[in-house]
Design an enzyme around this catalytic site. Structure first.
Site, PDB file in Angstrom:
ATOM      1  N   GLU A 218       0.932  -1.240   0.002  1.00  0.00           N
ATOM      2  CA  GLU A 218      -0.027  -0.019   0.082  1.00  0.00           C
ATOM      3  C   GLU A 218       0.853   1.198   0.156  1.00  0.00           C
ATOM      4  OE1 GLU A 218      -3.551  -1.863   2.438  1.00  0.00           O
ATOM      5  OE2 GLU A 218      -2.740  -0.257   3.457  1.00  0.00           O
ATOM      6  N   GLU A 219       1.992   1.091   0.742  1.00  0.00           N
ATOM      7  CA  GLU A 219       2.698   2.481   0.767  1.00  0.00           C
ATOM      8  C   GLU A 219       3.760   2.675  -0.093  1.00  0.00           C
ATOM      9  OE1 GLU A 219       4.428   3.487   4.748  1.00  0.00           O
ATOM     10  OE2 GLU A 219       2.457   3.015   5.943  1.00  0.00           O
TER      11      GLU A 219
END
Lengths: 300, 300
Positions: free
Chosen positions: B184-185
């Site tokens: 996600e990051e």
């Protein structure tokens, strides 16, 4: 940042009529309006309302519901992303009122419940609440004879040896729980040496459906005499690690006890540095407090 | 075991008058009394009452308070040690009524609050609720060049490199959180290898005053191209472990990031088995489900 939402003069009259104590309301005289539900806005753009700070003792569920409906409309217009509502136990009726607007419980402790409502159009990014209980067991190893203290729990599977342990109290360090539980259950005094293993288990019946982390620590005995707690245990003995680790005794221990016994045997033979996660206390960046960090020591 | 407390006929009339729906009450006809608040008794001798199963929609706080007062007296006489009261959000007004008898919140989730009252003379032995949130970071190590993916958080200390990570969702395994948060990051796909370190911190402002466990995992990259999340991060790069670990760069990382970078450098040189806690899945004794156990692998 503390902000005040001023809207709908008509609600002032309703709140006054119902509370019967307008003098206690946070009236801003001469402004032509008064703060209805004062809220603090955090850096994420969420509003927090502390009902304990607002004189609502004599306000009905219905009147509160109208008040909150108006405030929520206002916060939406202001672009707030969420509303946190702290409801004291004595005003618990307002939780039901808030629920009709979509508020749900986030958590509750002692005499306060916290409800939350996500307002933004973007997907909900609300942080959850604590998800894990932490249980800690202590393996007290006597290096002079290769024995360890084990117990048979009164409330668990019969005739199964395991390391003494129990749940961490709130705010208690892992190592402290191990030392405390070993003393309470067995009467043996000990000191923390290292962390050996971590087990994660979800939907735990003993954790109200939440998750459980079970940590086993290695402890060094400071006393050897057993005086075990007969409320919690039916047996308590110093047992040879080799007996716990061996396959012949696998039906008398839990799988995790047998594995940690094998780890400890390895540690006895090759040095505990081969199995330990040692602990280091490090100051937290901003708070000036300390936290505990566990990892393999680098001896090279 | 489900038991029924039958006491004080006078309360039957009160409940009927207030609820206006006697037909929905659990009446035991011909017995001369009816169950007032049905409760289940557990093996520890505590009573659990599910208010959602009882027709109390039209009952006032006052009538409920009388009813509960009588039941609590009865449970005390029966030697019950505690009372667990599950209160649905729509009936939240009864939490305040219960509080006048000494009930306090134990926890609350979604649309139910659980209150509890200790009854026995012995010291309170009530289990607590979940005390820890679990945050997980992933150190994705490229063994071919000794680099690792690090980020600079938008909301944290500026210009500080750390491993990407975030909070575990309820029921999510530690390794899954690491892989999910890294993706996600940073946009980098990876797979779980081992657990490297555990940090415990109490009274955590980001955990509503509860405790925080921060776990760092070692991950193996399955892709290398960075496409980082600009909502969460301001920078994201593959950086040499030696640069993160070195004292010259200590002001550009957190203390824990620097320590884990040194661990990882040691692993690159001497083999990751020297720093890893490897994971083993073991069937739970009774549930047939699996749990995850992390400890040092024994390679001998």
């Amino acid at each position: 940042m503390r902000v005040f939402t001023r809207r709908l003069l008509v609600l002032r009259a309703a709140l006054r009529a119902l509370s019967g104590s307008p003098g206690r309301a946070r009236v801003q005289e001469g402004r032509g309006a008064e703060p209805l539900l004062p809220g603090a806005v955090d850096r994420y753009g969420a509003v927090t309302v502390e009902l304990k700070d607002i004189p609502l003792e004599d306000t009905s569920e219905g009147a509160f519901s109208s008040l909150l409906t108006d405030c929520v409309s206002g916060w939406k217009l202001e672009g707030r992303v969420a509303v946190w509502l702290h409801v004291p136990l004595a005003l618990s009726r307002f939780a039901a009122a808030a629920s009709t607007l979509g508020f749900r419980y986030h958590h509750a402790r002692e005499d306060t419940a916290t409800l939350v409502l996500w307002l933004a159009d973007a997907p909900c990014r609300l942080p959850g609440y604590a998800t894990h209980q932490v249980g800690v067991a202590g393996a007290v190893v006597d290096e002079s004879n290769g024995k360890v203290v084990v117990v048979q729990d009164r409330n668990k599977t019969l005739n199964t040896w395991k390391f003494p342990g129990g749940l961490s109290d709130q705010g208690e360090n892992i190592g402290c729980t191990a030392v405390r539980e070993v003393l309470e259950e067995t009467g043996v005094r000990s000191e923390f040496q290292s962390l050996l293993s971590v087990r994660q288990q979800h939907d735990h019946p003993g954790a109200f459906g939440m998750s459980d982390l079970y940590v086993i620590c290695r402890l060094r005995p400071l006393s050897r005499r057993i005086r075990f707690c007969r409320e919690e245990c039916v047996r308590c003995e110093w047992v040879e690690l080799a007996a716990l680790a061996g396959p012949a005794h696998s039906n008398q221990t839990t799988p995790i006890t047998a594995r940690v016994a094998r780890l400890l045997l390895h540690g006895l033979e090759h040095g505990f540095h081969t199995i330990d996660l040692s602990m280091e206390e490090i100051p937290a960046v901003h708070s000036g407090r300390f936290y505990q960090l566990y990892h393999r020591a680098l001896t090279s």
